[in-house]
Enzyme design. Structure first.
Site, PDB file in Angstrom:
ATOM      1  NE  ARG A 194      -2.942   0.440   3.281  1.00  0.00           N
ATOM      2  CZ  ARG A 194      -2.239   0.651   4.406  1.00  0.00           C
ATOM      3  NH1 ARG A 194      -1.518   1.732   4.562  1.00  0.00           N
ATOM      4  NH2 ARG A 194      -2.267  -0.239   5.385  1.00  0.00           N
ATOM      5  CE1 TYR A 200     -16.167  11.580 -15.942  1.00  0.00           C
ATOM      6  CE2 TYR A 200     -15.980  11.402 -13.559  1.00  0.00           C
ATOM      7  CZ  TYR A 200     -16.217  10.825 -14.784  1.00  0.00           C
ATOM      8  OH  TYR A 200     -16.503   9.490 -14.849  1.00  0.00           O
ATOM      9  CG  ASP A 220      -9.664  16.015 -14.853  1.00  0.00           C
ATOM     10  OD1 ASP A 220      -8.947  15.475 -15.722  1.00  0.00           O
ATOM     11  OD2 ASP A 220     -10.702  15.487 -14.409  1.00  0.00           O
ATOM     12  CE  LYS A 225     -12.429   8.035 -18.557  1.00  0.00           C
ATOM     13  NZ  LYS A 225     -12.793   9.295 -17.929  1.00  0.00           N
TER      14      LYS A 225
HETATM   15  C1  LIG Z   1     -13.306   9.649 -16.631  1.00  0.00           C
HETATM   16  C2  LIG Z   1     -12.935  10.952 -16.051  1.00  0.00           C
HETATM   17  C3  LIG Z   1     -12.730  11.096 -14.679  1.00  0.00           C
HETATM   18  C4  LIG Z   1     -12.947   9.959 -13.692  1.00  0.00           C
HETATM   19  O1  LIG Z   1     -11.983   8.978 -13.845  1.00  0.00           O
HETATM   20  P1  LIG Z   1     -12.238   7.417 -13.498  1.00  0.00           P
HETATM   21  O2  LIG Z   1     -10.972   6.780 -13.926  1.00  0.00           O
HETATM   22  O3  LIG Z   1     -13.434   6.988 -14.280  1.00  0.00           O
HETATM   23  O4  LIG Z   1     -12.493   7.327 -12.046  1.00  0.00           O
HETATM   24  C5  LIG Z   1     -12.335  12.336 -14.226  1.00  0.00           C
HETATM   25  N1  LIG Z   1     -12.161  13.381 -15.057  1.00  0.00           N
HETATM   26  C6  LIG Z   1     -12.367  13.278 -16.373  1.00  0.00           C
HETATM   27  C7  LIG Z   1     -12.167  14.461 -17.244  1.00  0.00           C
HETATM   28  C8  LIG Z   1     -12.751  12.067 -16.926  1.00  0.00           C
HETATM   29  O5  LIG Z   1     -12.970  11.968 -18.238  1.00  0.00           O
END
Ligand SMILES: *Cc1c(COP(=O)(O)O)cnc(C)c1O
Length: 398
Positions: A54, A106, A178, A203
């Site tokens: 962890r 998001y 982000d 992504k």
């Molecule tokens: C998908 C996404 C998230 C969340 O991420 P997860 O891996 O699904 O938890 C946060 N911000 C953006 C811009 C996203 O496209």
């Protein structure tokens, strides 16, 4: 094999993970998956670099060092999901603090801020972050974080990163960004003064719709220590096997994202010229409201675009008629992904909030993959023909 600090990102994508001390010992060109929860300590009173997975795992560490290097940071952190990276960063806050969050954040982040943060007595204000004056107005004496997403989801709104950083610094607040849509290939927020860069690595970074993962990067050492403390305490770390999958995916990010961006530009132009499409949202179009700002702070336009059809019926017809893109939540993969924000990424948002943000019933989002662009355009073209007929038949039956 060794990396220089000023090697290009494309080179670092390939060699970043194996340039660490462990792989240098064996020469393995792939980082091994260290499936070990604990580590034998040679000495009674001096522990080695790892004690419990962890707190630290060599596979995860290779990934964390790679993302830190790619973002121009000093510390990287890998989490079980993008959401756990985001929520862990918010745990730096305390009761009584206030955050300013981009209004088209998001959906999951919106849900966290409005349903969980408030339980810990952390106040929030959502603002339109295309407007620096609105951000300034939203800042309070107890504002500790300004949270940016640029380009934003799903309408690709652009926020002036340096403008926000200035406001944050003047108020002793941190800036979180982000960076999921741009990745470090196209946007380097730490270099613009942002404090924590966050990723849904699910992504573009992984790129193959195979893992759920999140990453965070800091530059400031003290902030890095605090986030490390939270990561270890909260414990939503990325496992070694998923860390390996993500490392492998990231190697090809340079080639993938450039190819997908080239195709996205062509598709955006095609859609922009189509009579049924009311509006195309893509930061690579000179007509996009944030074009100038985007070009100033990035080196690419990305592979995500949205477009508005006149009705829900037309959107439905298009989705049902397309042959190539998968119809799914998520983005940033080798396969093109078509999604319907109203019931997918933004389902957690009340309808009136959605409408306010331009997420209307006719809006579709397309994440462009690696299929041949001519095939994608031909597919969209035939589906738009059917959607046009659907709109005409509803119109004439009125
Ligand atoms: C998908 C996404 C998230 C969340 O991420 P997860 O891996 O699904 O938890 C946060 N911000 C953006 C811009 C996203 O496209």
């Amino acid at each position: 094999m060794s990396l220089n600090k000023d090697d290009q990102l494309e080179t670092k994508f390939i060699h970043g993970a194996t340039s660490g001390p462990y792989e240098q010992k064996t020469g393995a060109v792939n980082v091994p998956i260290y499936l070990s929860s604990t580590y034998h300590q040679d000495k009674f009173d001096a522990f080695g670099p790892f004690d419990y997975s962890r707190s630290g795992n060599p596979t995860r560490e290779a990934l964390e060092q790679t993302i830190a290097q790619l973002e121009g940071g000093t510390r990287g952190f890998a989490f079980a999901s993008g959401m756990s990276a985001i929520t862990s960063a918010f745990m730096l806050l305390s009761a009584g603090d206030h955050v300013v969050v981009t209004e088209d954040v998001y959906g999951g982040t919106y849900r966290f801020v409005t349903n969980i943060l408030n339980k810990f007595h952390i106040e929030y204000t959502f603002v339109d972050m295309t407007d620096l004056a609105a951000i300034k107005d939203a800042v309070q004496p107890n504002t500790k974080v300004i949270y940016i997403e640029t380009p934003s989801n799903p309408c690709l709104n652009i926020t002036d990163i340096q403008g926000v950083v200035e406001i944050a610094k003047a108020n002793d607040a941190l800036t979180f960004l982000d960076n999921t849509f741009m990745t470090p290939l196209y946007q380097q927020p730490l270099g613009l003064g942002v404090d924590i860069v966050l990723h849904s690595a699910t992504k573009f970074l992984s790129g193959h719709s195979d893992v759920i993962a999140g990453l965070a990067v800091t530059k400031d050492e003290a902030l890095g220590d605090q986030l490390k403390f939270i990561q270890n305490t909260f414990g939503s770390i990325l496992g070694a096997q998923d860390s390996y999958v993500l490392i492998q995916g990231m190697k090809t990010l340079g080639a993938r994202l450039k190819q997908s961006t080239e195709s996205a530009e062509k598709i955006a132009n095609f859609l922009n010229g189509h009579p049924l499409i009311e509006e195309v949202f893509y930061p690579g179009l000179t007509t996009h409201q944030g074009y100038e700002t985007h070009v100033n702070q990035t080196s690419g336009h990305g592979a995500v675009l949205s477009f508005r059809l006149p009705t829900k019926g037309a959107a439905k017809a298009l989705v049902e008629q397309t042959r190539l893109p998968v119809f799914a939540v998520s983005l940033g993969a080798v396969e093109s992904i078509l999604s319907y924000p109203a019931t997918m990424s933004h389902a957690a948002m009340p309808p009136e909030e959605r409408e306010k943000r331009g997420i209307s019933d006719g809006l579709l989002r397309l994440s462009v993959g690696l299929e041949h662009v001519d095939d994608l355009i031909a597919d969209l073209e035939q589906a738009l023909q059917v959607a046009s007929k659907q709109v005409a038949s509803v119109g004439s039956s009125r």
